[in-house]
Design a protein around this motif. Structure first.
Motif: not given
Length: 157
Positions: A117-141
């Motif tokens: 995720v890149v956030a456009e901070d006035p001091k310069g872009p801030r970057k965050t790396i992520f991992t999200d895990v999803f489960a498909y349940r009841s017809g949606h993620w």
């Protein structure tokens, strides 16, 4: 008493079919879904989450009941995560955000999304790396796990 054995066999067959039926319908649902559509659906959930990350009502639908957010201060549950946004706190500055290098993998009813995720901070872009895990349940993620860290490109210290 004649025929009692057949009655028991019929009852046993009915119970066996009833036990198998939910698994069969889940397997049919999995076969009916298209992996490319699943990937697009996960990207859509991620984009919605990015634009509504401070909205408790949106988080109710995005996060599964057993959601866990791994953060430097420890594990945060869905309830704790949502309660934080419901309580009065100092609002964070809002910067334009977008994804960079989004990667989506689907393994049946499990989806894993990695990205930056890149956030456009006035001091310069801030970057965050992520991992999200999803489960498909009841017809949606729904998100069942999330973890993020400040992004530091290789070779930088």
């Amino acid at each position: 008493m004649k025929g009692t054995g057949r009655t028991w066999l019929r009852l046993l067959a009915c119970f066996a079919l009833a036990a198998i039926a939910p698994s069969a319908s889940l397997a049919a649902d999995r076969r009916a879904r298209d992996p490319q559509q699943d990937k697009r659906a996960l990207i859509k959930v991620e984009e919605y989450w990015l634009t509504h990350e401070e909205d408790p009502d949106a988080l109710e639908t995005i996060l599964a009941s057993d959601f866990v957010h791994a953060l430097p201060m420890g594990f945060i549950t869905k309830e704790e995560h949502i309660d934080y946004w419901r309580q009065a706190h100092t609002p964070r500055p809002h910067f334009a955000k977008h994804f960079e290098d989004l990667r989506v993998r689907v393994y049946g009813d499990v989806g894993i999304v990695n990205g930056v995720v890149v956030a456009e901070d006035p001091k310069g872009p801030r970057k965050t790396i992520f991992t999200d895990v999803f489960a498909y349940r009841s017809g949606h993620w729904q998100a069942v796990n999330a973890q993020e860290d400040p992004f530091q490109p290789r070779g930088s210290s």
